[in-house]
Motif scaffolding. Structure first.
Motif, PDB file in Angstrom:
ATOM      1  N   SER A 203       0.828  -1.209   0.000  1.00  0.00           N
ATOM      2  CA  SER A 203       0.000   0.000   0.000  1.00  0.00           C
ATOM      3  C   SER A 203       0.860   1.255   0.000  1.00  0.00           C
ATOM      4  CB  SER A 203      -0.928  -0.007   1.216  1.00  0.00           C
ATOM      5  OG  SER A 203      -0.208  -0.232   2.417  1.00  0.00           O
ATOM      6  N   VAL A 204       0.328   2.289  -0.663  1.00  0.00           N
ATOM      7  CA  VAL A 204       1.051   3.552  -0.799  1.00  0.00           C
ATOM      8  C   VAL A 204       0.050   4.696  -0.657  1.00  0.00           C
ATOM      9  CG1 VAL A 204       2.498   4.980  -2.295  1.00  0.00           C
ATOM     10  CG2 VAL A 204       2.695   2.483  -2.395  1.00  0.00           C
ATOM     11  N   SER A 205       0.313   5.618   0.217  1.00  0.00           N
ATOM     12  CA  SER A 205      -0.564   6.774   0.381  1.00  0.00           C
ATOM     13  C   SER A 205      -0.661   7.572  -0.917  1.00  0.00           C
ATOM     14  CB  SER A 205      -0.042   7.689   1.489  1.00  0.00           C
ATOM     15  OG  SER A 205      -0.337   7.181   2.753  1.00  0.00           O
ATOM     16  N   GLY A 206      -1.882   8.012  -1.231  1.00  0.00           N
ATOM     17  CA  GLY A 206      -2.090   8.887  -2.378  1.00  0.00           C
ATOM     18  C   GLY A 206      -2.111   8.210  -3.720  1.00  0.00           C
ATOM     19  N   ILE A 207      -1.969   6.884  -3.755  1.00  0.00           N
ATOM     20  CA  ILE A 207      -1.817   6.196  -5.041  1.00  0.00           C
ATOM     21  C   ILE A 207      -3.169   5.763  -5.589  1.00  0.00           C
ATOM     22  CG2 ILE A 207      -1.601   3.735  -4.381  1.00  0.00           C
ATOM     23  CD1 ILE A 207       1.122   3.948  -6.083  1.00  0.00           C
ATOM     24  N   GLY A 208      -3.222   5.629  -6.901  1.00  0.00           N
ATOM     25  CA  GLY A 208      -4.441   5.202  -7.565  1.00  0.00           C
ATOM     26  C   GLY A 208      -4.160   4.189  -8.657  1.00  0.00           C
ATOM     27  N   VAL A 209      -5.174   3.936  -9.479  1.00  0.00           N
ATOM     28  CA  VAL A 209      -5.056   2.962 -10.566  1.00  0.00           C
ATOM     29  C   VAL A 209      -4.625   3.636 -11.863  1.00  0.00           C
ATOM     30  CG1 VAL A 209      -6.348   1.352 -12.030  1.00  0.00           C
ATOM     31  CG2 VAL A 209      -6.728   1.359  -9.572  1.00  0.00           C
ATOM     32  N   TYR A 210      -5.282   4.742 -12.221  1.00  0.00           N
ATOM     33  CA  TYR A 210      -4.864   5.429 -13.448  1.00  0.00           C
ATOM     34  C   TYR A 210      -4.312   6.835 -13.169  1.00  0.00           C
ATOM     35  CZ  TYR A 210      -8.723   8.814 -14.245  1.00  0.00           C
ATOM     36  OH  TYR A 210      -9.596   9.884 -14.179  1.00  0.00           O
ATOM     37  N   ARG A 211      -4.556   7.343 -11.955  1.00  0.00           N
ATOM     38  CA  ARG A 211      -3.944   8.593 -11.523  1.00  0.00           C
ATOM     39  C   ARG A 211      -3.920   8.608  -9.999  1.00  0.00           C
ATOM     40  NH1 ARG A 211      -8.475  13.330 -12.809  1.00  0.00           N
ATOM     41  NH2 ARG A 211     -10.134  12.519 -11.424  1.00  0.00           N
ATOM     42  N   ASN A 212      -3.068   9.479  -9.447  1.00  0.00           N
ATOM     43  CA  ASN A 212      -2.915   9.556  -8.000  1.00  0.00           C
ATOM     44  C   ASN A 212      -3.690  10.742  -7.429  1.00  0.00           C
ATOM     45  OD1 ASN A 212      -1.226   7.336  -8.201  1.00  0.00           O
ATOM     46  ND2 ASN A 212       0.637   8.566  -8.264  1.00  0.00           N
ATOM     47  N   TRP A 213      -3.527  10.968  -6.143  1.00  0.00           N
ATOM     48  CA  TRP A 213      -4.281  12.024  -5.454  1.00  0.00           C
ATOM     49  C   TRP A 213      -4.118  13.383  -6.130  1.00  0.00           C
ATOM     50  CZ3 TRP A 213      -1.979  16.180  -2.637  1.00  0.00           C
ATOM     51  CH2 TRP A 213      -2.916  17.029  -2.044  1.00  0.00           C
ATOM     52  N   ASP A 255      -8.123   8.160  -7.331  1.00  0.00           N
ATOM     53  CA  ASP A 255      -8.507   8.404  -8.718  1.00  0.00           C
ATOM     54  C   ASP A 255      -9.664   9.404  -8.786  1.00  0.00           C
ATOM     55  OD1 ASP A 255      -7.080   6.068 -10.491  1.00  0.00           O
ATOM     56  OD2 ASP A 255      -7.621   5.305  -8.510  1.00  0.00           O
ATOM     57  N   PHE A 256     -10.559   9.343  -7.789  1.00  0.00           N
ATOM     58  CA  PHE A 256     -11.711  10.244  -7.733  1.00  0.00           C
ATOM     59  C   PHE A 256     -11.368  11.605  -7.126  1.00  0.00           C
ATOM     60  CE2 PHE A 256     -14.118   6.442  -8.554  1.00  0.00           C
ATOM     61  CZ  PHE A 256     -15.302   6.875  -9.140  1.00  0.00           C
ATOM     62  N   SER A 257     -10.209  11.714  -6.494  1.00  0.00           N
ATOM     63  CA  SER A 257      -9.870  12.944  -5.777  1.00  0.00           C
ATOM     64  C   SER A 257      -9.826  14.153  -6.709  1.00  0.00           C
ATOM     65  CB  SER A 257      -8.499  12.783  -5.105  1.00  0.00           C
ATOM     66  OG  SER A 257      -8.013  14.020  -4.644  1.00  0.00           O
ATOM     67  N   GLY A 258     -10.199  15.312  -6.165  1.00  0.00           N
ATOM     68  CA  GLY A 258     -10.082  16.559  -6.903  1.00  0.00           C
ATOM     69  C   GLY A 258      -8.713  17.189  -6.778  1.00  0.00           C
ATOM     70  N   GLY A 259      -7.786  16.519  -6.072  1.00  0.00           N
ATOM     71  CA  GLY A 259      -6.439  17.048  -5.884  1.00  0.00           C
ATOM     72  C   GLY A 259      -6.405  18.186  -4.878  1.00  0.00           C
ATOM     73  N   ASP A 260      -5.389  19.001  -4.985  1.00  0.00           N
ATOM     74  CA  ASP A 260      -5.214  20.075  -3.997  1.00  0.00           C
ATOM     75  C   ASP A 260      -5.937  21.366  -4.377  1.00  0.00           C
ATOM     76  OD1 ASP A 260      -3.687  21.030  -6.076  1.00  0.00           O
ATOM     77  OD2 ASP A 260      -1.781  21.034  -4.970  1.00  0.00           O
ATOM     78  N   GLY A 261      -6.636  21.347  -5.488  1.00  0.00           N
ATOM     79  CA  GLY A 261      -7.355  22.544  -5.914  1.00  0.00           C
ATOM     80  C   GLY A 261      -6.492  23.578  -6.601  1.00  0.00           C
ATOM     81  N   LYS A 262      -5.191  23.334  -6.680  1.00  0.00           N
ATOM     82  CA  LYS A 262      -4.265  24.273  -7.319  1.00  0.00           C
ATOM     83  C   LYS A 262      -3.776  23.733  -8.665  1.00  0.00           C
ATOM     84  CE  LYS A 262      -2.616  25.742  -2.758  1.00  0.00           C
ATOM     85  NZ  LYS A 262      -1.431  25.804  -1.846  1.00  0.00           N
ATOM     86  N   LYS A 263      -3.447  22.448  -8.677  1.00  0.00           N
ATOM     87  CA  LYS A 263      -2.981  21.826  -9.905  1.00  0.00           C
ATOM     88  C   LYS A 263      -4.170  21.441 -10.770  1.00  0.00           C
ATOM     89  CE  LYS A 263       0.188  18.198 -11.422  1.00  0.00           C
ATOM     90  NZ  LYS A 263       1.079  17.088 -10.989  1.00  0.00           N
ATOM     91  N   THR A 264      -4.052  21.623 -12.070  1.00  0.00           N
ATOM     92  CA  THR A 264      -5.144  21.286 -12.980  1.00  0.00           C
ATOM     93  C   THR A 264      -5.498  19.812 -12.860  1.00  0.00           C
ATOM     94  OG1 THR A 264      -4.412  22.982 -14.547  1.00  0.00           O
ATOM     95  CG2 THR A 264      -5.876  21.274 -15.389  1.00  0.00           C
ATOM     96  N   ASP A 269     -12.325   9.910 -15.189  1.00  0.00           N
ATOM     97  CA  ASP A 269     -12.546   9.226 -16.469  1.00  0.00           C
ATOM     98  C   ASP A 269     -12.814   7.746 -16.205  1.00  0.00           C
ATOM     99  OD1 ASP A 269     -12.327   7.940 -18.946  1.00  0.00           O
ATOM    100  OD2 ASP A 269     -10.822   9.349 -19.680  1.00  0.00           O
ATOM    101  N   SER A 270     -14.075   7.339 -16.279  1.00  0.00           N
ATOM    102  CA  SER A 270     -14.451   5.958 -15.975  1.00  0.00           C
ATOM    103  C   SER A 270     -13.742   4.967 -16.882  1.00  0.00           C
ATOM    104  CB  SER A 270     -15.969   5.778 -16.110  1.00  0.00           C
ATOM    105  OG  SER A 270     -16.650   6.531 -15.147  1.00  0.00           O
ATOM    106  N   ALA A 271     -13.638   5.281 -18.170  1.00  0.00           N
ATOM    107  CA  ALA A 271     -13.025   4.348 -19.125  1.00  0.00           C
ATOM    108  C   ALA A 271     -11.546   4.135 -18.795  1.00  0.00           C
ATOM    109  CB  ALA A 271     -13.188   4.868 -20.550  1.00  0.00           C
ATOM    110  N   SER A 272     -10.833   5.225 -18.492  1.00  0.00           N
ATOM    111  CA  SER A 272      -9.408   5.091 -18.146  1.00  0.00           C
ATOM    112  C   SER A 272      -9.244   4.286 -16.867  1.00  0.00           C
ATOM    113  CB  SER A 272      -8.776   6.474 -17.960  1.00  0.00           C
ATOM    114  OG  SER A 272      -8.764   7.180 -19.178  1.00  0.00           O
ATOM    115  N   LEU A 301     -15.823   7.434  -0.048  1.00  0.00           N
ATOM    116  CA  LEU A 301     -16.600   8.031  -1.135  1.00  0.00           C
ATOM    117  C   LEU A 301     -18.085   7.889  -0.850  1.00  0.00           C
ATOM    118  CD1 LEU A 301     -14.676   6.878  -4.349  1.00  0.00           C
ATOM    119  CD2 LEU A 301     -14.490   9.046  -3.113  1.00  0.00           C
ATOM    120  N   ASN A 302     -18.823   8.934  -1.132  1.00  0.00           N
ATOM    121  CA  ASN A 302     -20.262   8.936  -0.910  1.00  0.00           C
ATOM    122  C   ASN A 302     -20.977   9.510  -2.128  1.00  0.00           C
ATOM    123  OD1 ASN A 302     -20.448   8.040   2.003  1.00  0.00           O
ATOM    124  ND2 ASN A 302     -19.113   9.816   2.256  1.00  0.00           N
TER     125      ASN A 302
END
Length: 370
Positions: A203-213, A255-264, A269-272, A301-302
């Motif tokens: 396990s790794v904090s912040g990690i995802g399947v197709y993108r990270n936090w 993968d669902f995270s909106g990030g820090d709100g600063k970085k684009t 993307d469900s398909a990715s 997630l809710n």
């Protein structure tokens, strides 16, 4: 002159007798080198024959007699710190801070004499760096091997790592990120102890399947084979060391995270996500062909995101089951929504107990079927 020689001889005799008595009453402590230990989880034995504890909750056991033993531990960063935690005679004790400039060994004490069993765990995750074990000293030391039991490998993110779960010593919002880590109390190890199973955390904090936090990568599929989950590391993990009967994968929160709100950050993307997840399950199946794969949703997630994640995981299951018709079907588990009470919206140790208890019937059924 003769009297002086007799007095000297008598003095030497008394000294030898005193030394002999000291050795009888205070037998020399034994030395157990790190190379003799039998760790469970991701680890390395480096060129200096020190044991590098790498992954969350990687652990080793030993026994000693008497009321005290000493554990020699260190970290590569002289200005940093990390954490171990341990059980004594089957009872969890506490986290232990390992300072980079520590000169003294960690002393483990028991309330009574006799034989004692110790299991030592890494409380933090791979990204915090390894904790180096040099040796153990004590009386009648013996390394212990994990009992032969079914194994569950828990693949996941910060939740699986037990990150941000324990502010009992360092309050939320203070210190550094891993000051609140408690891998021993995370849902995976708790579940395994309840069911009498062995476990490994990947396990790794912040990690995802197709993108990270807050980044596009490296994602779990890109680092899973590296021993320390770092893309730059050329040293690969030896997947033949442990053979899990069940591999639990809980990836999606980041993968669902909106990030820090600063970085684009583009919309989810469900398909990715589904395509990357399918490839990752195939990657895991290539390491453990007979293992049962279980996909878990996220308790964090809710609403719409929760439903979208469940739909995506159902799609992954459908594709994998169709591609591997003779294998065990992929199992799905959808967590109940949780209002997490740990740091930065993570589950705390009490929440992890709830998650583990929620999962018991699901994994009990999977293990009994395997």
């Amino acid at each position: 002159m003769r009297n002086q020689r007799n007095l000297l001889a008598l003095t030497l005799c008394f000294f030898c007798l005193s030394c002999s008595t000291f050795n009888i009453n205070n037998p020399q402590e034994e030395y157990l080198p790190a190379a003799a230990l039998q760790p469970f989880g991701r680890y390395l034995l480096n060129q200096e024959q020190k044991l590098e504890l790498v992954s969350s909750a990687v652990h080793f056991g030993f026994s000693f007699e008497g009321t005290e033993c000493q554990l020699f531990a260190s970290i590569p960063n002289a200005n940093g710190h990390n954490y171990l935690q341990y059980e004594l005679d089957g009872v969890y004790q506490k986290r232990i801070r390992v300072a980079g400039n520590a000169k003294e060994p960690i002393r483990i004490t028991a309330p009574t004499t006799g034989k004692h069993i110790v299991w030592v765990y890494k409380a933090t995750e791979a990204y915090t760096g390894p904790i180096l074990i040099s040796s153990i000293t004590g009386k009648k030391l013996k390394p212990l091997k994990n009992p032969v039991k079914p194994i569950i490998e828990f693949i996941g993110n910060s939740i699986t790592s037990g990150a941000a779960a324990d502010p009992s010593e360092v309050p939320c919002g203070s210190g550094v990120y891993h000051d609140q880590h408690n891998a021993y109390m995370a849902y995976g190890p708790r579940l395994a102890r309840t069911l009498g199973l062995n476990f490994v955390l990947s396990s790794v904090s912040g990690i995802g399947v197709y993108r990270n936090w807050n980044s596009d990568g490296p994602t779990m599929p890109q680092v899973y084979e590296q021993v320390n989950f770092q893309e730059y590391n050329a040293q690969l993990w030896d997947f033949t060391r442990f053979k899990p009967q069940v591999v639990s994968i809980a990836l999606g929160t980041n993968d669902f995270s909106g990030g820090d709100g600063k970085k684009t950050r583009l919309p989810f993307d469900s398909a990715s996500y589904v395509n990357s997840y399918i490839k990752f399950v195939q990657q895991v199946k290539s390491k453990y062909p007979p293992a049962q794969i279980a996909l878990l949703s996220s308790p964090m997630l809710n609403g719409k995101n929760r439903q979208t994640l469940q739909n995506c995981l159902t799609a992954v299951k459908s594709k994998i089951d169709a591609a591997y018709p003779t294998d065990k079907p992929v199992a799905l588990y959808f967590f109940q929504p949780m209002r997490a009470r740990g740091c930065s919206g993570h589950p705390n140790v009490e929440d992890h107990a709830i998650l583990a208890q929620e999962l018991v019937p699901f994994f009990k059924k999977l293990i009994s079927a395997n």
